[in-house]
Every structure is written in C-alpha cells, then in structure tokens.
Design an enzyme around this catalytic site. Structure first.
Site, PDB file in Angstrom:
ATOM      1  N   CYS A  42      -0.632   0.141   7.536  1.00 29.09           N
ATOM      2  CA  CYS A  42      -1.275   0.530   6.267  1.00 29.09           C
ATOM      3  C   CYS A  42      -2.684   0.829   6.147  1.00 29.09           C
ATOM      4  O   CYS A  42      -3.078   1.560   5.401  1.00 29.09           O
ATOM      5  CB  CYS A  42      -0.819  -0.559   5.193  1.00 29.09           C
ATOM      6  SG  CYS A  42       0.659  -0.942   5.064  1.00 29.09           S
ATOM      7  N   GLU A  53       0.797  -1.186  -0.269  1.00 27.85           N
ATOM      8  CA  GLU A  53       0.072  -0.039  -0.020  1.00 27.85           C
ATOM      9  C   GLU A  53       0.714   1.342   0.162  1.00 27.85           C
ATOM     10  O   GLU A  53       0.571   2.179  -0.626  1.00 27.85           O
ATOM     11  CB  GLU A  53      -1.007  -0.098   1.131  1.00 27.85           C
ATOM     12  CG  GLU A  53      -1.943  -1.084   1.326  1.00 27.85           C
ATOM     13  CD  GLU A  53      -1.320  -2.396   1.916  1.00 27.85           C
ATOM     14  OE1 GLU A  53      -2.120  -2.992   2.782  1.00 27.85           O
ATOM     15  OE2 GLU A  53      -0.029  -2.728   2.163  1.00 27.85           O
ATOM     16  N   GLU A  64      16.225 -30.818   1.558  1.00 25.97           N
ATOM     17  CA  GLU A  64      16.917 -30.858   0.372  1.00 25.97           C
ATOM     18  C   GLU A  64      17.690 -32.306   0.092  1.00 25.97           C
ATOM     19  O   GLU A  64      18.546 -32.506  -0.911  1.00 25.97           O
ATOM     20  CB  GLU A  64      17.942 -29.756   0.248  1.00 25.97           C
ATOM     21  CG  GLU A  64      17.417 -28.435  -0.559  1.00 25.97           C
ATOM     22  CD  GLU A  64      18.239 -27.710  -1.425  1.00 25.97           C
ATOM     23  OE1 GLU A  64      19.494 -28.100  -1.752  1.00 25.97           O
ATOM     24  OE2 GLU A  64      18.056 -26.437  -1.573  1.00 25.97           O
ATOM     25  N   ARG A 114      22.438 -17.811  -3.658  1.00 25.10           N
ATOM     26  CA  ARG A 114      23.623 -17.014  -4.516  1.00 25.10           C
ATOM     27  C   ARG A 114      22.811 -16.667  -5.884  1.00 25.10           C
ATOM     28  O   ARG A 114      23.214 -15.759  -6.237  1.00 25.10           O
ATOM     29  CB  ARG A 114      24.519 -17.958  -4.750  1.00 25.10           C
ATOM     30  CG  ARG A 114      25.242 -18.550  -3.340  1.00 25.10           C
ATOM     31  CD  ARG A 114      26.569 -19.212  -3.760  1.00 25.10           C
ATOM     32  NE  ARG A 114      26.078 -20.674  -4.366  1.00 25.10           N
ATOM     33  CZ  ARG A 114      25.890 -21.610  -4.071  1.00 25.10           C
ATOM     34  NH1 ARG A 114      25.382 -21.641  -2.768  1.00 25.10           N
ATOM     35  NH2 ARG A 114      25.623 -22.668  -4.683  1.00 25.10           N
ATOM     36  N   ALA A 138      18.232 -38.955  -0.096  1.00 21.74           N
ATOM     37  CA  ALA A 138      17.151 -39.669  -0.583  1.00 21.74           C
ATOM     38  C   ALA A 138      16.522 -40.346   0.752  1.00 21.74           C
ATOM     39  O   ALA A 138      15.186 -40.336   0.751  1.00 21.74           O
ATOM     40  CB  ALA A 138      17.391 -41.075  -1.243  1.00 21.74           C
ATOM     41  N   ASP A 145      28.635 -34.175  -0.388  1.00 25.05           N
ATOM     42  CA  ASP A 145      28.409 -33.297  -1.324  1.00 25.05           C
ATOM     43  C   ASP A 145      28.865 -31.891  -0.730  1.00 25.05           C
ATOM     44  O   ASP A 145      29.291 -31.004  -1.449  1.00 25.05           O
ATOM     45  CB  ASP A 145      26.957 -32.957  -1.467  1.00 25.05           C
ATOM     46  CG  ASP A 145      26.267 -34.080  -2.094  1.00 25.05           C
ATOM     47  OD1 ASP A 145      26.852 -34.844  -2.686  1.00 25.05           O
ATOM     48  OD2 ASP A 145      24.935 -34.081  -2.101  1.00 25.05           O
TER      49      ASP A 145
END
Length: 365
Positions: free
Chosen positions: A90, A56, A303, A218, A306, A211
């Site tokens: 607002c 607004e 993430e 990023r 498995a 990993d």
C-alpha cells in the site's frame, strides 16, 4: 507529537471504519483509511476480508484515477504495508497516486513492515506523521499486536452464566445431552463474532462430551477457528468420540505430556480428528508457546468448561475475559468460575443479557 483536532477527527473516522472488519480480517489487522482534501472526505475504505484489498486500496478506489491528490491527506490507522503478501504494497500505491500527506495511527508491529512502509513514503517525498490517536489504534488491534510481538498466543476466555452465577443447571450431566443455552440470540451472535477473531477454540473433555458443541462460526460472516479438546489423559469410548455434524470442523485432541493409547488415536483418526501431544504441562508458558508454534494458533478462545476456564484465569497467560450474564436465575447447578476482583474494563448489553469484559491489571487496555 501533538496533532490538530482536524487530524484526530479524521483519524477517529478511520478507526470507526476499521472496526467494521472485526469479524472478517483475522489474522490480518483491522485497518481503516480516509482520504481528505480541503477538509472534505473524497474517499474512504477499510480492510474488509483477509486476503482481499487493504483499506488504502478501497479508499483510493472510490476516488478513481486521474485526480490530483498532491494536497490531499490519507489518514490510515496502521502503517501502510511495504511488502508483497496477498496484495501489493500500500505504501507504493499511495506514492503512485501522488498523495501529498499521510497521517498514521501506529507503526505496524509485523516484522515484515515495522517502519519500512513509513520509510518508503518519506523516501518518495510524502509528508508522513505517525502517532495520531496511537493508543486507540493499538487497542483496536491489541490481538494483532500481541501476535506479532509475543511468544504465546492471545488468550480470550468466554462463558455464559445465569444471574445467580451458574453456567449449567446440572453438575453431572451425561454425555450427549447437548448444550443448555442461557443467553439470547444477540449474545450468540457476539460469541460467534469472538470465534471469528481467533485461530483456535479450546474446550475441556466434559464440555466436548456433554454439550456436543459445534465450535464453529454461523451467526456472522467470519472464518471458523480450529476446534481443540484438552483431554487431561481421558480416553472415552470411541463411539463417543467419532460424532460429527455437517459444518463442524474436525477437532484436534490436545494431550499434555503423555501420548494417547493407540486404540483411542485410531478412533479419532477414523472420525477425521487428530491428536497432538503438547510435551508441556498444562497450562504453563511452554504449553501456550507450543500452542502458537506447533499449532499455528496466535489467538485462542477458551470456551469451557468451568474448571478449564478457572485454571487459565489462575495463570498470567490470559489477555481478555468475556462473561455473558443472562437475566434469569437457575437456583442451583454448576457454578461459574470466579471473575477477577477488579472492575471490568467494559460493560454492554446484548439483547436482555449483559456482557462484561475484563483485561489483566497489567494491560493498557
């Protein structure tokens, strides 16, 4: 309440504007606002960044001071706020600027507002109508609505897989190997956008060690979530724990029920990491409740890997699943988790990849 086609048209524009803040507003909701006079847009805006001007404010700023708005209508996707937070209320601004009519997509589920903004507008004499494209407004901010109304966090799962259903070419990779990217740059940007919409990001110990993921944002201009590692009681050598990269936030090790050994805890501490005992079995309701209450994570992105993803999918505590499928095949490797038996609620292309999105059958999304 039935709304005129012209009202729905301008509310759709407000929803389009709100969507622009998807990567940068969390933990605030996405909100859009369009101010219309005689079926002509005279000002529009959206909530662009957490802690900065609301939709607004940005819409009215385009109009400038001294303009008669008594015949104008402000279309706002979410009830105007009525409390002083990082910005002034607002509802008060709309009143002070003399806007004659306000059409609201949905009531704000935030207990600090929850109808009070609408009440203040009506008390000031504004004509207020609520519920225009309400389902679309709720779907847009499903994560925020869940955060405001449920005791457990909104849980999103995400993984990338080959066209033949593998997430990694190796089944027993050694620690420190680094991640093996299956999907392209468009999917990477999508993933970073997902991260920016969550307070925390959760991976298992295998993913953390093999990993060596950075787990930050990023590729888009959004905030990075809190990295968290589920240990299942594993205590790797300290030299494998203490790695850190520039731009990587310190991780929090989550351990169900039992505490970690003092040596392991010291190793995490030296690396700037923290340990937290969840005091509940994984992945039960009390575990997720502790995630929200103790770690202030109202939205969590799972993430990998498995096993971790499958364990979450086998519970009723997940809310959204994103599967990114690359065009290439691997032939062998670590199989991806099993996707739900029902059809995805959304499918789209990201470069050469395909993104399928599932929601639980009980969801209205």
């Amino acid at each position: 309440m039935n709304f005129a086609p012209i009202d729905e048209r301008w509310m759709r524009r407000a929803l389009e504007l709100a969507e622009r803040g998807r990567w940068t507003t969390w933990p605030n909701p996405m909100v859009g606002c369009v101010v219309v006079d005689q079926d002509r847009c005279i000002g529009e805006g959206w909530h662009q960044t957490f802690g900065e001007g609301h939709a607004e404010v940005n819409a009215l700023r385009q109009i400038g001071e001294g303009i008669d708005l008594s015949q104008a209508t402000a279309y706002v996707t979410l009830e105007p706020c009525s409390h002083v937070g990082k910005t002034p209320p607002c509802a008060q601004l709309l009143t002070e600027r003399g806007v004659g009519r306000v059409v609201v997509g949905m009531e704000d589920p935030n207990p600090l507002v929850s109808g009070r903004g609408i009440e203040l507008l009506r008390e000031a004499g504004l004509d207020v109508e609520v519920g225009c494209l309400a389902q679309e407004a709720k779907s847009l901010n499903a994560r925020f609505v869940h955060a405001m109304t449920q005791p457990t966090p909104w849980v999103t799962l995400k993984w990338a897989q080959s066209s033949d259903g593998f997430i990694d070419p190796e089944t027993r990779a050694l620690p420190g190997r680094g991640s093996h990217s299956l999907t392209g740059t468009a999917s990477a940007r999508w993933t970073h956008g997902l991260r920016a919409q969550h307070d925390g990001i959760l991976v298992g110990m295998r993913t953390w060690l093999v990993d060596a993921p950075r787990l930050n944002v990023r590729s888009v201009p959004g905030p990075s979530p809190r990295p968290m590692v589920l240990t299942h009681g594993q205590t790797p050598p300290p030299d494998e724990w203490t790695r850190s990269e520039e731009g990587t936030l310190p991780a929090t090790m989550l351990h169900p029920l039992d505490g970690l050994g003092s040596d392991a805890m010291k190793a995490w501490g030296k690396a700037g990491h923290a340990t937290h005992c969840m005091n509940a079995p994984w992945p039960t309701g009390p575990w997720w409740h502790a995630m929200k209450e103790d770690l202030a994570c109202a939205a969590v992105l799972v993430e990998g890997g498995a096993d971790l993803a499958q364990q979450v999918l086998d519970t009723p505590f997940w809310n959204e699943l994103h599967v990114l499928t690359a065009p290439g095949s691997l032939g062998k490797g670590l199989p991806a988790p099993s996707v739900p038996a029902w059809s995805p609620t959304q499918s789209m292309t990201m470069g050469e990849d395909v993104v399928d999105v599932w929601h639980p059958l009980s969801s209205n999304l």
